[in-house]
Write an enzyme that holds these catalytic residues in place. Structure first.
Site, short mmCIF file in Angstrom:
data_model
loop_
_atom_site.label_atom_id
_atom_site.label_comp_id
_atom_site.label_asym_id
_atom_site.label_seq_id
_atom_site.Cartn_x
_atom_site.Cartn_y
_atom_site.Cartn_z
NE ARG A 128 -4.05 -1.13 0.02
CZ ARG A 128 -5.02 -1.62 0.86
NH1 ARG A 128 -4.63 -2.68 1.44
NH2 ARG A 128 -5.93 -1.36 0.28
CD GLN A 133 -2.19 5.78 -3.44
OE1 GLN A 133 -1.58 6.78 -4.19
NE2 GLN A 133 -3.01 6.39 -1.99
CG ASP A 136 -4.22 -0.83 -3.79
OD1 ASP A 136 -4.35 -2.24 -3.29
OD2 ASP A 136 -3.74 -0.46 -2.54
CB SER A 139 -7.44 0.36 -3.02
OG SER A 139 -6.74 1.06 -1.88
CE1 TYR A 234 -4.50 -3.85 4.69
CE2 TYR A 234 -1.71 -4.69 4.61
CZ TYR A 234 -3.24 -4.16 3.45
OH TYR A 234 -3.19 -4.23 2.36
#
Ligand code: NAD
Length: 385
Positions: A128, A133, A136, A139, A234
């Protein structure tokens, strides 16, 4: 380089669900073909997300009716989900498999991929980081899930979300409580706010309180002591005492809500149970609970994977295939994630995927290579450590 895309809507999963997404759109396919990549697509692969074979063919994709004879010739299988053993068995040594391989819960499959000498890239393991990004997939799909969960709840609620002041009376705004304010939770908060609901949220990572408030939600402060987060951001698992304190403190918020949406996950582990049957029994009949984690164990006691059920007059939605409810948007985003991944590592000289395992993105996400499982986090999980 030759990449194949399978028609994942052909086989249903154990819950009899048919995948609606596909790993390339005609738009992303065109960009891959422009790189000199040979792209093969199994007939009908894009149909469930609104893309016809002819749109792919028009940008230079070869449509294949029977994939078995060509699978041994491909360098990469780019998928949404884990491919079948039968398909993997046909692939040549050294070829790559990319997709949601669900590695923490699919040990036999990952071991078999390694034994076959295939290289596995699990999109769930992409770090992450800012650089990653654009690739990802967790996400991109979680954002859509957040939106869809609110929409599904709205469809079940016998009331409306916004306040309505009319000569016939005033309807108060609905109360929505979101448990877990990660990517999906934040999108659920934003969606419910846009529809005019009063939104309250809780997450064990206090750092997200500011993000909740910036979306117009209120953060429920619960003092459960030190929670922290892993180096990747996390949540950590709570102690039994912390779990009990959380359940006590959120009980009133749940009981007073019209809609509760649970999105809590623990990376690589079973999601925590956040709402017990006893708490559910405190909710008004007609209220709606959406359990994002229903297909992987559940945040809500009694939720059923793939179904909407009623418990004491409360609708509990456990659909689980959230982003697929908006399959075209989900495919558009996922196809971009896959394109960006290939683009980032494509070597223009050799016209192939540059498998640089010193790169932090590949070091994290390539989980099997050269006959071995290469990810320590997974190896520890498989050993039960
Ligand atoms: P996730 O899906 O693992 O979990 C969802 C949320 O549930 C998390 O916010 C977690 O803290 C929360 N949670 C866990 N146990 C809970 C409990 N008992 N009660 C309430 N909430 C609980 O998380 P995610 O959405 O994948 O996000 C994980 C992290 O990654 C976050 O810090 C996020 O900001 C970060 N992230 C970073 C990037 C990036 O920098 N590129 C991209 C996406 C996500």
């Amino acid at each position: 380089m030759k990449i194949i895309i399978l028609n994942e809507s052909k086989a249903a999963d154990p819950l009899n669900h048919v995948e609606k997404r596909v790993a390339v759109t005609p738009g992303s396919a065109q960009k891959l073909v422009k790189k000199g990549i040979t792209l093969l697509l199994e007939q009908g692969a894009g149909e469930a997300s609104g893309y016809a074979d002819k749109e792919y063919a028009a940008v230079g994709v070869t449509i294949i009716a029977d994939v078995n004879p060509v699978l041994p010739t491909v360098d990469m299988l780019a998928a949404v989900n884990k491919p079948s053993e039968a398909h993997l068995a046909l692939m040549k040594k050294g070829a790559m498999v990319v997709g949601h391989l669900d590695p923490f819960f699919q040990q036999p499959l990952i071991e078999s991929i390694a034994e076959k000498g295939l290289t596995a890239l699990s999109v769930e393991m992409i770090p992450r980081s800012s650089r990653a990004q654009k690739m990802d997939a967790l996400s991109s799909q979680a954002s859509l899930a957040g939106y869809v969960m609110v929409m599904q709840a709205v469809n079940q609620l016998p009331s409306i979300l916004p306040m309505m002041m009319t000569p016939s009376g005033t309807i108060k705004p609905a109360k929505v409580f979101v448990l877990g304010a990660g990517v999906a939770g934040l999108q659920a908060i934003a969606t419910a706010r846009r529809l005019g609901a009063n939104v309250l949220a809780y997450d064990t990572r206090p750092v997200v309180a500011e993000q909740v408030e910036s979306l117009g939600g209120k953060f429920l402060n619960i003092d459960i002591g030190e929670t922290g987060q892993t180096k990747d951001g996390y949540a950590k698992e709570l102690t039994d005492e912390q779990k009990a304190r959380q359940q006590d403190a959120q009980r009133d918020a749940i009981a007073g809500s019209d809609i509760v949406i649970t999105t809590a996950q623990l990376f690589g582990r079973k999601p925590p149970v956040l709402i017990t049957k006893a708490t559910l029994a405190l909710m008004k009949p007609g209220s709606v609970v959406v359990d994002m984690a229903a297909t992987s164990g559940g945040n809500v006691e009694g939720s059923v994977a793939g179904e909407t059920i009623e418990i004491n007059g409360v609708k509990v939605i456990g659909d689980g295939y959230w982003s697929q409810a908006v399959a075209r948007a989900a495919t558009d985003m996922y196809a971009n994630n896959i394109y960006n991944l290939i683009d980032e590592f494509f070597d223009d000289e050799s016209r192939s995927f540059g498998l640089n395992l010193d790169d932090d993105i590949l070091a994290g996400s390539v989980i099997a290579h050269n006959g071995k499982i290469t990810n320590d986090m997974l190896l520890n999980a498989y050993r039960g450590a």
